[in-house]
Design a protein around this motif. Structure first.
Motif, PDB file in Angstrom:
ATOM      1  N   THR A   7       0.878  -1.165   0.000  1.00  0.00           N
ATOM      2  CA  THR A   7       0.000   0.000   0.000  1.00  0.00           C
ATOM      3  C   THR A   7       0.920   1.220   0.000  1.00  0.00           C
ATOM      4  OG1 THR A   7      -0.146   0.121   2.401  1.00  0.00           O
ATOM      5  CG2 THR A   7      -1.762  -1.287   1.288  1.00  0.00           C
ATOM      6  N   HIS A  40     -12.567  -1.576  -2.437  1.00  0.00           N
ATOM      7  CA  HIS A  40     -11.980  -0.896  -1.281  1.00  0.00           C
ATOM      8  C   HIS A  40     -10.486  -0.711  -1.485  1.00  0.00           C
ATOM      9  CE1 HIS A  40     -15.417  -1.172   1.482  1.00  0.00           C
ATOM     10  NE2 HIS A  40     -15.640  -2.354   0.952  1.00  0.00           N
ATOM     11  N   HIS A  41      -9.973   0.431  -1.031  1.00  0.00           N
ATOM     12  CA  HIS A  41      -8.528   0.635  -0.966  1.00  0.00           C
ATOM     13  C   HIS A  41      -8.037  -0.133   0.248  1.00  0.00           C
ATOM     14  CE1 HIS A  41      -7.685   3.801  -3.981  1.00  0.00           C
ATOM     15  NE2 HIS A  41      -8.994   3.971  -3.876  1.00  0.00           N
ATOM     16  N   LEU A  42      -7.115  -1.051   0.030  1.00  0.00           N
ATOM     17  CA  LEU A  42      -6.653  -1.918   1.111  1.00  0.00           C
ATOM     18  C   LEU A  42      -5.928  -1.143   2.207  1.00  0.00           C
ATOM     19  CD1 LEU A  42      -6.605  -4.856   2.005  1.00  0.00           C
ATOM     20  CD2 LEU A  42      -4.431  -5.104   0.819  1.00  0.00           C
ATOM     21  N   LEU A  45      -8.239   0.762   4.618  1.00  0.00           N
ATOM     22  CA  LEU A  45      -9.130  -0.207   5.235  1.00  0.00           C
ATOM     23  C   LEU A  45      -8.474  -0.837   6.472  1.00  0.00           C
ATOM     24  CD1 LEU A  45     -11.832  -1.780   4.942  1.00  0.00           C
ATOM     25  CD2 LEU A  45     -10.559  -3.454   3.614  1.00  0.00           C
ATOM     26  N   LEU A  71      -9.992  -5.501  -3.868  1.00  0.00           N
ATOM     27  CA  LEU A  71      -9.149  -4.782  -2.927  1.00  0.00           C
ATOM     28  C   LEU A  71      -8.026  -4.180  -3.742  1.00  0.00           C
ATOM     29  CD1 LEU A  71      -9.175  -7.567  -0.229  1.00  0.00           C
ATOM     30  CD2 LEU A  71     -10.443  -5.415  -0.166  1.00  0.00           C
ATOM     31  N   TRP A 100      -8.966 -11.157  10.146  1.00  0.00           N
ATOM     32  CA  TRP A 100      -8.398 -11.011   8.811  1.00  0.00           C
ATOM     33  C   TRP A 100      -6.905 -11.294   8.786  1.00  0.00           C
ATOM     34  CZ3 TRP A 100     -10.895  -5.640   7.546  1.00  0.00           C
ATOM     35  CH2 TRP A 100     -12.285  -5.786   7.428  1.00  0.00           C
ATOM     36  N   LEU A 124     -16.513  -7.890   4.166  1.00  0.00           N
ATOM     37  CA  LEU A 124     -16.829  -6.625   3.495  1.00  0.00           C
ATOM     38  C   LEU A 124     -18.138  -6.732   2.712  1.00  0.00           C
ATOM     39  CD1 LEU A 124     -13.273  -5.645   2.279  1.00  0.00           C
ATOM     40  CD2 LEU A 124     -14.599  -4.502   4.063  1.00  0.00           C
ATOM     41  N   ARG A 129     -16.787  -3.919   8.803  1.00  0.00           N
ATOM     42  CA  ARG A 129     -15.546  -3.194   8.569  1.00  0.00           C
ATOM     43  C   ARG A 129     -14.902  -2.921   9.918  1.00  0.00           C
ATOM     44  NH1 ARG A 129     -16.438   1.550   4.385  1.00  0.00           N
ATOM     45  NH2 ARG A 129     -14.192   1.414   4.423  1.00  0.00           N
ATOM     46  N   ALA A 133     -12.385   2.242   9.800  1.00  0.00           N
ATOM     47  CA  ALA A 133     -12.489   2.307   8.348  1.00  0.00           C
ATOM     48  C   ALA A 133     -13.788   2.962   7.923  1.00  0.00           C
ATOM     49  CB  ALA A 133     -12.414   0.893   7.773  1.00  0.00           C
TER      50      ALA A 133
END
Length: 133
Positions: A7, A40-42, A45, A71, A100, A124, A129, A133
């Motif tokens: 990221t 979603h932007h990892l 998140l 993701l 996760w 998700l 979440r 987030a």
């Protein structure tokens, strides 16, 4: 096979079999079968201090029955050599609000979190979440 996900601010790894495909992110709202795509932007998140990436992004696609979860991250690579992965101890796993995280891998002498992307995608899709987030 292990995927390295970068990221803007962090690195993560996941098992390749958790992901159905890796490609470039699109703006499509539905896949070719008409299933809704949840994107979603990892980075943000998982960590609110990790800003959303911009530019051309990679999409880690997980196909669920009625939805598709993408993701997105700036960089995804297949690792040539799989690192040793140490699973989380049961007492740590039991304390996670959302499970996760599978374990930790050592890359370049630094610990890197191992993500369960299939579980993340299922959560998700259900609307679960992290609190930040």
């Amino acid at each position: 096979m292990i995927l390295l996900i970068e990221t803007v601010a962090r690195r993560y790894v996941c098992r390749q079999y958790d992901v159905d495909s890796v490609g470039w992110a699109t703006q499509a709202e539905h896949d070719e079968r008409g299933r809704r795509i949840i994107r979603h932007h990892l980075g943000p998140l998982l960590d609110p201090a990790d800003p959303p990436a911009s530019g051309r992004l990679h999409a880690l696609t997980i196909n669920l029955r009625r939805r598709v979860v993408e993701l997105v991250a700036p960089r995804v690579d297949l690792l040539a050599e799989a690192p040793m992965i140490v699973p989380l101890a049961p007492f740590l796993t039991a304390r996670l609000r959302l499970p996760w995280v599978n374990g930790v891998a050592l890359l370049d002498d630094q610990p890197v979190i191992v993500l369960d992307l299939r579980r993340m995608a299922a959560d998700l899709a259900l609307g679960l979440r992290l609190a930040h987030a």
